[in-house]
Design a protein around this motif. Structure first.
Motif, short mmCIF file in Angstrom:
data_model
loop_
_atom_site.label_atom_id
_atom_site.label_comp_id
_atom_site.label_asym_id
_atom_site.label_seq_id
_atom_site.Cartn_x
_atom_site.Cartn_y
_atom_site.Cartn_z
N SER A 21 0.83 -1.21 0.00
CA SER A 21 0.00 0.00 0.00
C SER A 21 0.86 1.25 0.00
CB SER A 21 -0.92 0.02 1.22
OG SER A 21 -1.78 -1.10 1.18
N SER A 23 3.96 1.57 -1.07
CA SER A 23 4.64 1.72 -2.36
C SER A 23 3.67 2.21 -3.42
CB SER A 23 5.29 0.41 -2.78
OG SER A 23 4.30 -0.54 -3.12
N SER A 24 2.41 1.80 -3.33
CA SER A 24 1.41 2.27 -4.28
C SER A 24 1.19 3.77 -4.13
CB SER A 24 0.10 1.52 -4.07
OG SER A 24 -0.91 2.04 -4.89
N ILE A 25 1.21 4.26 -2.90
CA ILE A 25 1.05 5.70 -2.66
C ILE A 25 2.21 6.46 -3.28
CG2 ILE A 25 1.05 7.46 -0.85
CD1 ILE A 25 -0.52 5.47 0.90
N HIS A 26 3.43 5.91 -3.13
CA HIS A 26 4.60 6.57 -3.70
C HIS A 26 4.54 6.58 -5.23
CE1 HIS A 26 6.72 7.40 -0.02
NE2 HIS A 26 6.58 6.14 0.38
N VAL A 27 4.05 5.54 -5.81
CA VAL A 27 3.93 5.48 -7.27
C VAL A 27 2.93 6.53 -7.74
CG1 VAL A 27 3.09 4.06 -9.18
CG2 VAL A 27 4.65 3.08 -7.51
N CYS A 28 1.83 6.68 -7.04
CA CYS A 28 0.84 7.70 -7.41
C CYS A 28 1.42 9.10 -7.29
CB CYS A 28 -0.41 7.57 -6.55
SG CYS A 28 -1.35 6.07 -6.89
N GLN A 29 2.18 9.36 -6.23
CA GLN A 29 2.79 10.67 -6.06
C GLN A 29 3.81 10.94 -7.16
OE1 GLN A 29 4.33 10.52 -2.08
NE2 GLN A 29 2.41 11.21 -1.16
N ALA A 31 3.77 9.73 -10.22
CA ALA A 31 3.05 9.97 -11.46
C ALA A 31 2.49 11.38 -11.49
CB ALA A 31 1.93 8.94 -11.61
N ARG A 32 1.95 11.85 -10.38
CA ARG A 32 1.42 13.21 -10.32
C ARG A 32 2.53 14.23 -10.52
NH1 ARG A 32 -2.68 14.88 -5.77
NH2 ARG A 32 -4.00 13.78 -7.21
N TYR A 33 3.70 13.98 -9.94
CA TYR A 33 4.83 14.89 -10.11
C TYR A 33 5.24 14.96 -11.59
CZ TYR A 33 9.57 16.68 -9.98
OH TYR A 33 10.70 17.40 -10.22
#
Length: 110
Positions: A21, A23-29, A31-33
């Motif tokens: 979970s 790592s998924s949050i970090h991936v989303c951040q 992508a947004r960056y």
């Protein structure tokens, strides 16, 4: 003993789920960056013409090859079919009686 092993399996599963979970949050951040970063520079245009390469010369005629001879196959014949069809056995309609054994004789008392 088994309860401790089951608890440790549950703990490992929970830790794995939490790590996934996060790592998924970090991936989303990330992508947004990347979406908010300044646009990339444009690429130069591709050339409109392709250089011509020398074409190989192909032979115009092919040499004639001898045709292979096929071996002869043996003739196969099916066995003759039976002329008569066997009859279907009949199912008995009466139930046969079950033989009962007589009990052994009682021992005699003096």
């Amino acid at each position: 003993m088994r309860r401790e092993m089951a608890n440790s399996n549950n703990l490992i599963s929970l830790a794995f789920f939490i790590a996934l979970s996060i790592s998924s949050i970090h991936v989303c951040q990330a992508a947004r960056y990347l979406l908010q970063v300044q646009p990339l520079p444009t690429l130069p245009p591709l050339p409109l013409y392709m250089p011509t390469l020398p074409q190989p010369t192909l032979p115009t005629t092919q040499p004639s090859l001898p045709m292979p001879t096929l071996p002869t196959l043996p003739k196969f014949a099916f066995p003759p079919l039976p002329i008569t069809i066997p009859s279907i056995p009949t199912i008995p309609t009466t139930i046969p009686s079950i033989p009962f054994l007589s009990p052994p004789p009682a021992p005699s008392t003096p």
